[in-house]
Motif scaffolding. Sequence first.
Motif, PDB file in Angstrom:
ATOM      1  N   LEU A  91       0.825  -1.210   0.000  1.00 34.51           N
ATOM      2  CA  LEU A  91       0.000   0.000   0.000  1.00 34.51           C
ATOM      3  C   LEU A  91       0.859   1.260   0.000  1.00 34.51           C
ATOM      4  N   VAL A  92       1.895   1.283   0.821  1.00 32.77           N
ATOM      5  CA  VAL A  92       2.775   2.457   0.869  1.00 32.77           C
ATOM      6  C   VAL A  92       3.519   2.614  -0.459  1.00 32.77           C
ATOM      7  N   GLU A  93       3.928   1.505  -1.044  1.00 30.16           N
ATOM      8  CA  GLU A  93       4.600   1.564  -2.338  1.00 30.16           C
ATOM      9  C   GLU A  93       3.678   2.162  -3.404  1.00 30.16           C
ATOM     10  N   ALA A  94       2.400   1.840  -3.342  1.00 32.20           N
ATOM     11  CA  ALA A  94       1.444   2.418  -4.285  1.00 32.20           C
ATOM     12  C   ALA A  94       1.446   3.944  -4.165  1.00 32.20           C
ATOM     13  N   PHE A 116       4.462   5.523  -5.790  1.00 34.58           N
ATOM     14  CA  PHE A 116       4.371   5.548  -7.248  1.00 34.58           C
ATOM     15  C   PHE A 116       3.173   6.363  -7.734  1.00 34.58           C
ATOM     16  N   ASP A 117       2.641   7.212  -6.842  1.00 30.60           N
ATOM     17  CA  ASP A 117       1.527   8.117  -7.156  1.00 30.60           C
ATOM     18  C   ASP A 117       0.229   7.410  -7.531  1.00 30.60           C
ATOM     19  N   HIS A 118       0.015   6.229  -6.969  1.00 29.41           N
ATOM     20  CA  HIS A 118      -1.250   5.521  -7.146  1.00 29.41           C
ATOM     21  C   HIS A 118      -2.017   5.611  -5.821  1.00 29.41           C
ATOM     22  N   ASP A 119      -2.339   6.833  -5.443  1.00 24.55           N
ATOM     23  CA  ASP A 119      -2.922   7.085  -4.129  1.00 24.55           C
ATOM     24  C   ASP A 119      -4.252   6.365  -3.897  1.00 24.55           C
ATOM     25  N   SER A 120      -4.998   6.105  -4.945  1.00 25.12           N
ATOM     26  CA  SER A 120      -6.281   5.421  -4.761  1.00 25.12           C
ATOM     27  C   SER A 120      -6.087   3.965  -4.336  1.00 25.12           C
ATOM     28  N   HIS A 121      -4.886   3.445  -4.505  1.00 25.19           N
ATOM     29  CA  HIS A 121      -4.578   2.070  -4.106  1.00 25.19           C
ATOM     30  C   HIS A 121      -3.544   2.044  -2.988  1.00 25.19           C
ATOM     31  N   GLY A 122      -3.400   3.153  -2.296  1.00 24.39           N
ATOM     32  CA  GLY A 122      -2.352   3.282  -1.294  1.00 24.39           C
ATOM     33  C   GLY A 122      -2.836   3.211   0.136  1.00 24.39           C
ATOM     34  N   ALA A 123      -2.078   3.855   1.001  1.00 18.11           N
ATOM     35  CA  ALA A 123      -2.308   3.791   2.438  1.00 18.11           C
ATOM     36  C   ALA A 123      -3.664   4.363   2.858  1.00 18.11           C
ATOM     37  N   GLY A 124      -4.299   5.127   1.998  1.00 14.59           N
ATOM     38  CA  GLY A 124      -5.634   5.639   2.297  1.00 14.59           C
ATOM     39  C   GLY A 124      -6.669   4.538   2.435  1.00 14.59           C
ATOM     40  N   MET A 125      -6.319   3.334   1.961  1.00 14.81           N
ATOM     41  CA  MET A 125      -7.228   2.197   2.066  1.00 14.81           C
ATOM     42  C   MET A 125      -7.139   1.522   3.441  1.00 14.81           C
TER      43      MET A 125
END
Length: 70
Positions: free
Chosen positions: A32-35, A38-47
């Motif tokens: 999630l942090v790696e997402a 790589f600027d894929h915030d919709s698949h990142g730590a916000g989940m």
Amino acid sequence: QIPADRLCNLAQAIFQRGGSSEVEANQVSEDLVEANLFDHDSHGAGMVPGEPERASRLDFRRKDISIDKT
């Protein structure tokens, strides 16, 4: 801003308290942090906030699939 390693540790702690093993929590947190990195915030730590609750309602183990480890 939050340093990536600190965010990863926080997410891992949340997943472990939600019932994940240390290994599983670490892998999911890193992904999630790696997402985010790589600027894929919709698949990142916000989940993270909704994941432990959502995962507890699902059974991800597939009983109809066997894996050949050789």
